[in-house]
Design a protein around this motif. Sequence first.
Motif: not given
Length: 486
Positions: A1-6, A58
């Motif tokens: 799931m794409i994070r909001i920060s991205t 990462d």
Amino acid sequence: MIRISTIFIAICMVLVAASLGLVLHAVAGFNGTESAIVALTALTFLILYNAVSMRLRDRSDVGGQIADLSRGTADLARQVAEFGRRLAAIEGRVVSANSTNSDRIQAVLGEINELGGLVKQLAISVASHEDLIASAAAAPPAPSVRPHPEPAEQPALAERASLHARPVPVAPVKPPASVVAVEAAPSRSQPQLLAAVKNAVEENRLDIYLQPMVTLPQRKVRFYEAVTRLRDDKEQILAADDFISVAEAGGLIGKIDHMVMLRCVQVLRRLMVRNKDVGVFCNVSAATLGNPANFSQCLDFLEANRALAPSFILEFRQATFRQLGPIEIENLAALSQRGYRFSIDHVTDLRIEPRDLADRGVRFIKVPAALLLDPKQASTADIHPSDLSDLLGRFGIDLIAEKIEGERAVVDLLDYDVRFGQGFLFAPPRPLRPEGASATGGAPATKESGASNGSSNTVPMPGPAAEPPMRATGNAALARRAAGPG
């Protein structure tokens, strides 16, 4: 799931690239195509920069996680090693304790086996001594051989012989009353015996003798068997084997059984005042069980005394159980429903079906000791006599060895796991003490308050004579007898 920060970073990069294109178009004078190419180039550069930076970040995070995992694994290994060391120590202690306990058990078993061998040797020695004593007592004394008298002694011997030849008056010796009581009754014809039994029943000359049944090897009194005796008009005693067949033929057995039940219940009530665990065996005839009128009278009496059912055992012959008809089976079921238990005596063989007997309410079987110890029974019976007690116990039936007359039989019966014994070795059948006197004819005893109704047929409490003396266990008794009087 794409994070909001991205998503936020992507929107910012698009806005930066678009702003750069607009600035170049407005300030630098680039046309729309050139401004768009510059904006797309800037956007691509931003995307690549963001990807490379995220990859580097990462990698650093994974390295930290790997380091943490390595430290956790090392801690876990140390804990496992500690637990292994403790478990090894516990296993060592358990093994040491087991070895110590096994050594102690082996030592105790060795001592028990040695004691068992000594006891068996002692029993064999005592039995051989008893046989020698019995044979010596039975053998007539050998006449003393004296050499031929000298001539000088002949006149004295002649005078002594003349003195012994004179008749000496001897006072008549009256035999004891107990010996007179057990003398065999003179032979009578069937009508005379029937008349004697009828008169004894009508005049209530019926006596109850009690013989104890003891636990083995403790020899503690657990039950009593009520043995019936009749007295004729000459006070001669008639045993049950002498008058049962005559009473059945004359139709008197039902009345006799009812009188015996009455006496037995009275005796049981008085015994239970002192010991709640005692029980009384009462013999019942097959004729009473099959006669509706006699059985109905006995059933009404037993119904009225239903509270004593667990301690009041009705005893029948083995032949009676093997010849049960529909009426007898129904009557037995009626007694069993009221809580009464049954016993079987006069056993002639060991062909026994314990399941059928247990279903009909049998809880005791009395087998003569000679029959149990007979080697021929091992080949003719369905089961070896040594396994009979265990087989009966699986169905809730206790084996009682009766007619025990010697210590050797007791030792052999203990190997057969027999729990109860009965016989003259422990105590013979003894009459109830007269009311107001001790069992041995001593000082008068105090009457109970419940006997103040004026009835002369109350059954007195059996005194100490009805119980055998306190005995030690089988092994202790044998050792004490071997050691002799202290």
